[in-house]
Structures are given as C-alpha cells and as structure tokens.
Design a protein around this motif. Structure first.
Motif, PDB file in Angstrom:
ATOM      1  N   UNK A 117       0.817  -1.088  -0.108  1.00  7.14           N
ATOM      2  CA  UNK A 117      -0.177   0.020   0.047  1.00  7.14           C
ATOM      3  C   UNK A 117       0.944   1.208   0.160  1.00  7.14           C
ATOM      4  N   UNK A 118       2.049   1.072  -0.208  1.00  5.02           N
ATOM      5  CA  UNK A 118       2.816   2.255  -0.139  1.00  5.02           C
ATOM      6  C   UNK A 118       3.526   2.560   1.153  1.00  5.02           C
ATOM      7  N   UNK A 119       3.503   1.796   2.009  1.00  3.01           N
ATOM      8  CA  UNK A 119       3.982   2.106   3.373  1.00  3.01           C
ATOM      9  C   UNK A 119       2.945   3.028   4.382  1.00  3.01           C
ATOM     10  N   UNK A 120       1.897   2.744   3.992  1.00  3.58           N
ATOM     11  CA  UNK A 120       0.664   3.150   4.733  1.00  3.58           C
ATOM     12  C   UNK A 120      -0.222   2.014   5.486  1.00  3.58           C
ATOM     13  N   UNK A 121      -0.772   2.323   6.478  1.00  8.91           N
ATOM     14  CA  UNK A 121      -1.633   1.498   7.258  1.00  8.91           C
ATOM     15  C   UNK A 121      -3.011   1.175   6.342  1.00  8.91           C
ATOM     16  N   UNK A 122      -3.558   0.043   6.698  1.00  5.34           N
ATOM     17  CA  UNK A 122      -5.092  -0.060   5.878  1.00  5.34           C
ATOM     18  C   UNK A 122      -5.932   1.090   6.339  1.00  5.34           C
ATOM     19  N   UNK A 123      -5.720   1.463   7.613  1.00 10.88           N
ATOM     20  CA  UNK A 123      -6.882   2.298   8.012  1.00 10.88           C
ATOM     21  C   UNK A 123      -6.534   3.760   7.278  1.00 10.88           C
ATOM     22  N   UNK A 124      -5.368   4.020   7.242  1.00  8.18           N
ATOM     23  CA  UNK A 124      -5.183   5.466   6.318  1.00  8.18           C
ATOM     24  C   UNK A 124      -5.657   5.206   4.849  1.00  8.18           C
ATOM     25  N   UNK A 125      -5.574   4.005   4.244  1.00 11.14           N
ATOM     26  CA  UNK A 125      -6.068   3.663   2.990  1.00 11.14           C
ATOM     27  C   UNK A 125      -7.679   3.931   2.797  1.00 11.14           C
ATOM     28  N   UNK A 126      -8.247   3.283   3.746  1.00 16.79           N
ATOM     29  CA  UNK A 126      -9.406   3.214   3.862  1.00 16.79           C
ATOM     30  C   UNK A 126     -10.186   4.529   4.181  1.00 16.79           C
ATOM     31  N   UNK A 127      -9.489   5.371   4.919  1.00 14.59           N
ATOM     32  CA  UNK A 127      -9.874   6.727   5.313  1.00 14.59           C
ATOM     33  C   UNK A 127     -10.017   7.761   4.023  1.00 14.59           C
ATOM     34  N   UNK A 128      -9.342   7.356   3.045  1.00 18.86           N
ATOM     35  CA  UNK A 128      -9.368   8.228   1.853  1.00 18.86           C
ATOM     36  C   UNK A 128     -10.875   8.274   1.150  1.00 18.86           C
ATOM     37  N   UNK A 129     -11.269   9.452   0.953  1.00 24.94           N
ATOM     38  CA  UNK A 129     -12.723   9.471   0.173  1.00 24.94           C
ATOM     39  C   UNK A 129     -12.653   8.400  -1.120  1.00 24.94           C
ATOM     40  N   UNK A 130     -13.755   8.079  -1.381  1.00 23.45           N
ATOM     41  CA  UNK A 130     -14.127   7.055  -2.483  1.00 23.45           C
ATOM     42  C   UNK A 130     -13.844   7.422  -3.735  1.00 23.45           C
ATOM     43  N   UNK A 131     -13.907   8.981  -3.866  1.00 21.91           N
ATOM     44  CA  UNK A 131     -13.695   9.334  -5.096  1.00 21.91           C
ATOM     45  C   UNK A 131     -12.216   9.595  -5.574  1.00 21.91           C
ATOM     46  N   UNK A 132     -11.262   9.027  -4.632  1.00 19.92           N
ATOM     47  CA  UNK A 132      -9.831   8.819  -4.704  1.00 19.92           C
ATOM     48  C   UNK A 132      -9.576   7.513  -5.406  1.00 19.92           C
ATOM     49  N   UNK A 133      -8.843   7.262  -6.227  1.00 22.45           N
ATOM     50  CA  UNK A 133      -8.275   5.834  -6.782  1.00 22.45           C
ATOM     51  C   UNK A 133      -6.821   6.097  -6.648  1.00 22.45           C
ATOM     52  N   UNK A 134      -6.277   5.063  -5.887  1.00 24.03           N
ATOM     53  CA  UNK A 134      -4.823   4.955  -5.683  1.00 24.03           C
ATOM     54  C   UNK A 134      -4.256   4.144  -6.642  1.00 24.03           C
ATOM     55  N   UNK A 135      -2.999   4.513  -7.310  1.00 21.76           N
ATOM     56  CA  UNK A 135      -2.196   3.706  -8.195  1.00 21.76           C
ATOM     57  C   UNK A 135      -0.765   3.768  -7.611  1.00 21.76           C
ATOM     58  N   UNK A 136      -0.160   2.852  -7.678  1.00 24.24           N
ATOM     59  CA  UNK A 136       1.391   2.737  -7.582  1.00 24.24           C
ATOM     60  C   UNK A 136       2.049   3.537  -8.836  1.00 24.24           C
ATOM     61  N   UNK A 137       3.029   4.347  -8.514  1.00 21.65           N
ATOM     62  CA  UNK A 137       3.807   4.929  -9.394  1.00 21.65           C
ATOM     63  C   UNK A 137       4.920   4.188  -9.771  1.00 21.65           C
ATOM     64  N   UNK A 138       4.910   3.660 -11.060  1.00 28.08           N
ATOM     65  CA  UNK A 138       5.879   2.956 -11.774  1.00 28.08           C
ATOM     66  C   UNK A 138       6.942   4.016 -12.517  1.00 28.08           C
ATOM     67  N   UNK A 139       8.135   3.914 -12.169  1.00 27.19           N
ATOM     68  CA  UNK A 139       9.260   4.722 -12.488  1.00 27.19           C
ATOM     69  C   UNK A 139       9.350   4.553 -14.216  1.00 27.19           C
ATOM     70  N   UNK A 140       9.070   3.273 -14.382  1.00 25.89           N
ATOM     71  CA  UNK A 140       9.258   2.880 -15.796  1.00 25.89           C
ATOM     72  C   UNK A 140       8.083   3.177 -16.810  1.00 25.89           C
ATOM     73  N   UNK A 141       6.865   3.639 -16.153  1.00 32.77           N
ATOM     74  CA  UNK A 141       5.763   3.926 -17.163  1.00 32.77           C
ATOM     75  C   UNK A 141       5.490   5.356 -16.887  1.00 32.77           C
ATOM     76  N   UNK A 142       4.683   5.670 -17.916  1.00 30.52           N
ATOM     77  CA  UNK A 142       4.060   7.027 -17.950  1.00 30.52           C
ATOM     78  C   UNK A 142       2.987   7.421 -16.884  1.00 30.52           C
TER      79      UNK A 142
END
Length: 189
Positions: free
Chosen positions: A139-164
């Motif tokens: 989850x990028x070094x965060x807790x599940x509580x932090x992840x579930x606290x984000x508003x549903x209109x936000x979508x999280x994607x891992x940043x890949x240094x090889x991709x745009x």
C-alpha cells in the motif's frame, strides 16, 4: 475468506474464519469458534456488509462451507458475485493465504490457549493492530486504516518509474520503510 484450524491446550480443535479485502488489504473480520458451519460463515459477512457496505464479489476456495446452498443463496439475495478458485490453486487467493500465514506465526502459534474466549480476545486485538498499526509495502508504506480513510472518489495507483503518468498531476505521498522511498499516485476519478 478462508478457514484455519488450531487447537486449545486440552486438545479441543477450533477454527478461525479470516476475511481480507483484496483491494486495501484490510481485515474487516475474523470469526473464532469450535465449529464454523456455513451459517456461521454468513454471520460475519452480514456484519461486514452493514459496516462497510456490500462487496461486489467474494472469492474463496471450494471448501464445503463455501459451496453450501445457504451461503450461495445469501450472496444471491445481496447481489454479491461468487468466485471460486480452481481446485489446487491456493495462489489464486494469495492475500488471504498470506494473511493466514501472518495469523499463524505472529500470534496463534505463540500461545497455548486454554479457553476459546482467550483466542477471541487475542484475535480481536491482533486484527485491530493489523488494520490500524501495521504499514504495508503493497500500500506504499501506509496502514489499511489510512487507505480506507481516503474518500471513495480517489483512486490509488502505484507510481511505476518505468511507465508514464496519465491523468491529473499526482500528489506524492512519501513513507519510509527500510530506508526505501515509496511513491504513490493519487488520481481524482
């Protein structure tokens, strides 16, 4: 969802039903008792649905509890899709299998329990710590509580240094874990 087996110090066996949300690695429930038939597998799902909302689908193995008519009817009534893994392919439920390993080696195998109530108490305490205090590299070094606290209109994607990067300019969140910098992209959907 998956079951685990263990036993008390006097040799009586008990079962645990672990539930993991594949998206955010949250453990929304754990059930402990001497017997957990399919009707008892439905109860935590109902509690979780009241608390977190009805899931779109549930994936589990082909155990007898999961192919019971009661569970399948309950899922159909709530419009929950059921997905069974292929027989002999536990890697298709990798998150719950990893969670089972963590349960076994972080607390279940550390104690000899004399009462089922002691198992319940420790399971509840551990699940609270798992959801609120443990950071996850996935989850990028965060807790599940932090992840579930984000508003549903936000979508999280891992940043890949090889991709745009597509979409709006990402907000970078940095966390430290073993001296590694973790970057996450948060895109407004």
């Amino acid at each position: 969802m998956d079951f685990m087996h263990n036993q008390l110090g006097d040799g009586r066996g008990f079962r645990l039903l672990n539930v993991i949300d594949d998206l955010n690695r949250e453990g929304p429930g754990i059930e402990v008792d001497f017997s957990l038939p399919s009707a008892r597998a439905i109860r935590p799902l109902e509690r979780i649905a009241e608390w977190r909302g009805t899931p779109q689908s549930i994936r589990f193995d082909n155990g007898p509890e999961y192919i019971s008519e009661a569970l399948l009817n309950q899922a159909e009534q709530r419009s929950i899709g059921i997905s069974h893994i292929q027989p002999g392919k536990p890697q298709q439920t990798a998150y719950i299998e990893r969670n089972n390993w963590t349960v076994q080696y972080e607390w279940l195998a550390q104690f000899i329990f004399t009462k089922i109530a002691s198992v319940w108490d420790l399971a509840t305490e551990w699940l609270c710590t798992y959801n609120n205090g443990r950071s996850s590299i996935a989850l990028g070094g965060i807790t599940t509580k932090m992840k579930t606290a984000w508003p549903p209109e936000f979508q999280v994607r891992r940043h890949l240094t090889t991709g745009g990067i597509t979409g709006p300019e990402p907000l970078h969140v940095f966390a430290r874990r073993d001296s590694q910098r973790v970057s996450m992209n948060i895109h407004y959907v």
